[in-house]
Design a protein around this motif. Structure first.
Motif, PDB file in Angstrom:
ATOM      1  N   LYS A  35     -23.393  48.950   3.376  1.00 47.73           N
ATOM      2  CA  LYS A  35     -22.453  47.902   3.017  1.00 47.73           C
ATOM      3  C   LYS A  35     -21.624  48.302   1.805  1.00 47.73           C
ATOM      4  O   LYS A  35     -22.094  48.986   0.912  1.00 47.73           O
ATOM      5  N   MET A  36     -20.393  47.839   1.823  1.00 45.68           N
ATOM      6  CA  MET A  36     -19.468  48.104   0.727  1.00 45.68           C
ATOM      7  C   MET A  36     -19.025  46.777   0.123  1.00 45.68           C
ATOM      8  O   MET A  36     -18.864  45.778   0.829  1.00 45.68           O
ATOM      9  N   LEU A  37     -18.795  46.802  -1.178  1.00 43.50           N
ATOM     10  CA  LEU A  37     -18.261  45.656  -1.888  1.00 43.50           C
ATOM     11  C   LEU A  37     -16.790  45.918  -2.141  1.00 43.50           C
ATOM     12  O   LEU A  37     -16.423  46.965  -2.671  1.00 43.50           O
ATOM     13  N   TYR A  38     -15.946  44.995  -1.723  1.00 45.54           N
ATOM     14  CA  TYR A  38     -14.501  45.125  -1.886  1.00 45.54           C
ATOM     15  C   TYR A  38     -14.018  44.093  -2.900  1.00 45.54           C
ATOM     16  O   TYR A  38     -14.436  42.940  -2.862  1.00 45.54           O
ATOM     17  N   VAL A  74     -22.422  48.768  -2.352  1.00 46.68           N
ATOM     18  CA  VAL A  74     -23.088  47.585  -2.892  1.00 46.68           C
ATOM     19  C   VAL A  74     -24.046  47.973  -4.012  1.00 46.68           C
ATOM     20  O   VAL A  74     -24.216  47.235  -4.977  1.00 46.68           O
ATOM     21  N   SER A  75     -24.618  49.160  -3.924  1.00 47.13           N
ATOM     22  CA  SER A  75     -25.562  49.602  -4.943  1.00 47.13           C
ATOM     23  C   SER A  75     -24.921  49.733  -6.322  1.00 47.13           C
ATOM     24  O   SER A  75     -25.610  49.762  -7.327  1.00 47.13           O
ATOM     25  N   GLU A 114     -28.732  39.797   3.640  1.00 46.30           N
ATOM     26  CA  GLU A 114     -28.196  38.880   4.639  1.00 46.30           C
ATOM     27  C   GLU A 114     -26.691  38.669   4.502  1.00 46.30           C
ATOM     28  O   GLU A 114     -26.070  38.101   5.378  1.00 46.30           O
ATOM     29  N   LEU A 115     -26.107  39.122   3.407  1.00 47.64           N
ATOM     30  CA  LEU A 115     -24.725  38.770   3.096  1.00 47.64           C
ATOM     31  C   LEU A 115     -23.709  39.664   3.780  1.00 47.64           C
ATOM     32  O   LEU A 115     -23.866  40.879   3.833  1.00 47.64           O
ATOM     33  N   GLU A 116     -22.674  39.042   4.306  1.00 49.35           N
ATOM     34  CA  GLU A 116     -21.493  39.747   4.773  1.00 49.35           C
ATOM     35  C   GLU A 116     -20.350  38.736   4.768  1.00 49.35           C
ATOM     36  O   GLU A 116     -20.519  37.590   5.133  1.00 49.35           O
ATOM     37  N   GLY A 117     -19.194  39.166   4.304  1.00 50.55           N
ATOM     38  CA  GLY A 117     -18.034  38.282   4.241  1.00 50.55           C
ATOM     39  C   GLY A 117     -17.645  37.976   2.812  1.00 50.55           C
ATOM     40  O   GLY A 117     -18.034  38.674   1.874  1.00 50.55           O
ATOM     41  N   THR A 159      -4.453  36.042  -7.304  1.00 52.46           N
ATOM     42  CA  THR A 159      -5.550  35.845  -6.356  1.00 52.46           C
ATOM     43  C   THR A 159      -6.629  36.896  -6.599  1.00 52.46           C
ATOM     44  O   THR A 159      -6.330  38.034  -6.964  1.00 52.46           O
ATOM     45  N   VAL A 160      -7.873  36.480  -6.394  1.00 51.08           N
ATOM     46  CA  VAL A 160      -9.012  37.378  -6.520  1.00 51.08           C
ATOM     47  C   VAL A 160      -9.869  37.172  -5.286  1.00 51.08           C
ATOM     48  O   VAL A 160     -10.231  36.053  -4.940  1.00 51.08           O
ATOM     49  N   ARG A 161     -10.156  38.262  -4.602  1.00 44.85           N
ATOM     50  CA  ARG A 161     -11.036  38.200  -3.427  1.00 44.85           C
ATOM     51  C   ARG A 161     -12.083  39.290  -3.559  1.00 44.85           C
ATOM     52  O   ARG A 161     -11.771  40.451  -3.770  1.00 44.85           O
ATOM     53  N   ILE A 162     -13.349  38.891  -3.450  1.00 49.00           N
ATOM     54  CA  ILE A 162     -14.469  39.815  -3.462  1.00 49.00           C
ATOM     55  C   ILE A 162     -15.263  39.549  -2.189  1.00 49.00           C
ATOM     56  O   ILE A 162     -15.618  38.409  -1.912  1.00 49.00           O
ATOM     57  N   PHE A 163     -15.506  40.619  -1.423  1.00 46.01           N
ATOM     58  CA  PHE A 163     -16.230  40.437  -0.169  1.00 46.01           C
ATOM     59  C   PHE A 163     -17.054  41.665   0.167  1.00 46.01           C
ATOM     60  O   PHE A 163     -16.831  42.749  -0.364  1.00 46.01           O
ATOM     61  N   VAL A 164     -18.032  41.478   1.040  1.00 44.49           N
ATOM     62  CA  VAL A 164     -18.920  42.548   1.495  1.00 44.49           C
ATOM     63  C   VAL A 164     -18.674  42.767   2.977  1.00 44.49           C
ATOM     64  O   VAL A 164     -18.553  41.830   3.743  1.00 44.49           O
ATOM     65  N   SER A 165     -18.609  44.047   3.340  1.00 43.97           N
ATOM     66  CA  SER A 165     -18.424  44.383   4.743  1.00 43.97           C
ATOM     67  C   SER A 165     -19.216  45.625   5.072  1.00 43.97           C
ATOM     68  O   SER A 165     -19.430  46.475   4.251  1.00 43.97           O
TER      69      SER A 165
END
Length: 126
Positions: free
Chosen positions: A47-50, A67-68, A105-108, A120-126
């Protein structure tokens, strides 16, 4: 160990080294033990954090990190305070803390904020 990490974060904040370089240094000098690193890799998988930030003045920030490395990101948020005075970075740090506790469990979307000035600020996991 805490003092060494703070020095690395200061270098990142000052733009003297990249977050990736800071992580490499931390691993090289043993700030993160192999068992800690393995646990983080196991939790994060691929998983990556964007992070996407768009200012009202047209400035763009795009960050993609494993994510690490999310904890390093959270500690670097204060460096954005000057550039994004209308964004509640403390709230974002709190959101990141919550996410780190349940990454498996997280995605999105984690954070999706639009401020009054158009930032705008958007942080998400994919």
């Amino acid at each position: 160990m805490r003092e060494e990490l703070l020095k690395l974060f200061k270098l990142v904040k000052e733009g003297k080294i990249s977050p990736e370089e800071a992580l490499e240094i931390a691993e090289t000098v043993g700030i993160f033990s192999p068992s800690q690193q393995h646990a983080r890799e196991k939790t994060s998988g691929k998983k990556m954090l964007y992070i996407q930030i768009r200012s009202a003045q047209g400035e763009k920030v795009d960050v993609k990190i494993p994510v690490s490395m999310a904890q390093l990101l959270k500690l670097s948020l204060p460096a954005l305070k000057e550039k994004l005075p209308n964004v509640d970075l403390q709230m974002i740090a709190h959101q990141i803390d919550q996410v780190l506790s349940s990454l498996e469990e997280l995605e999105g979307d984690i954070v999706n904020i639009s401020s009054n000035d158009g930032t705008t600020v958007r942080i998400f996991v994919s």
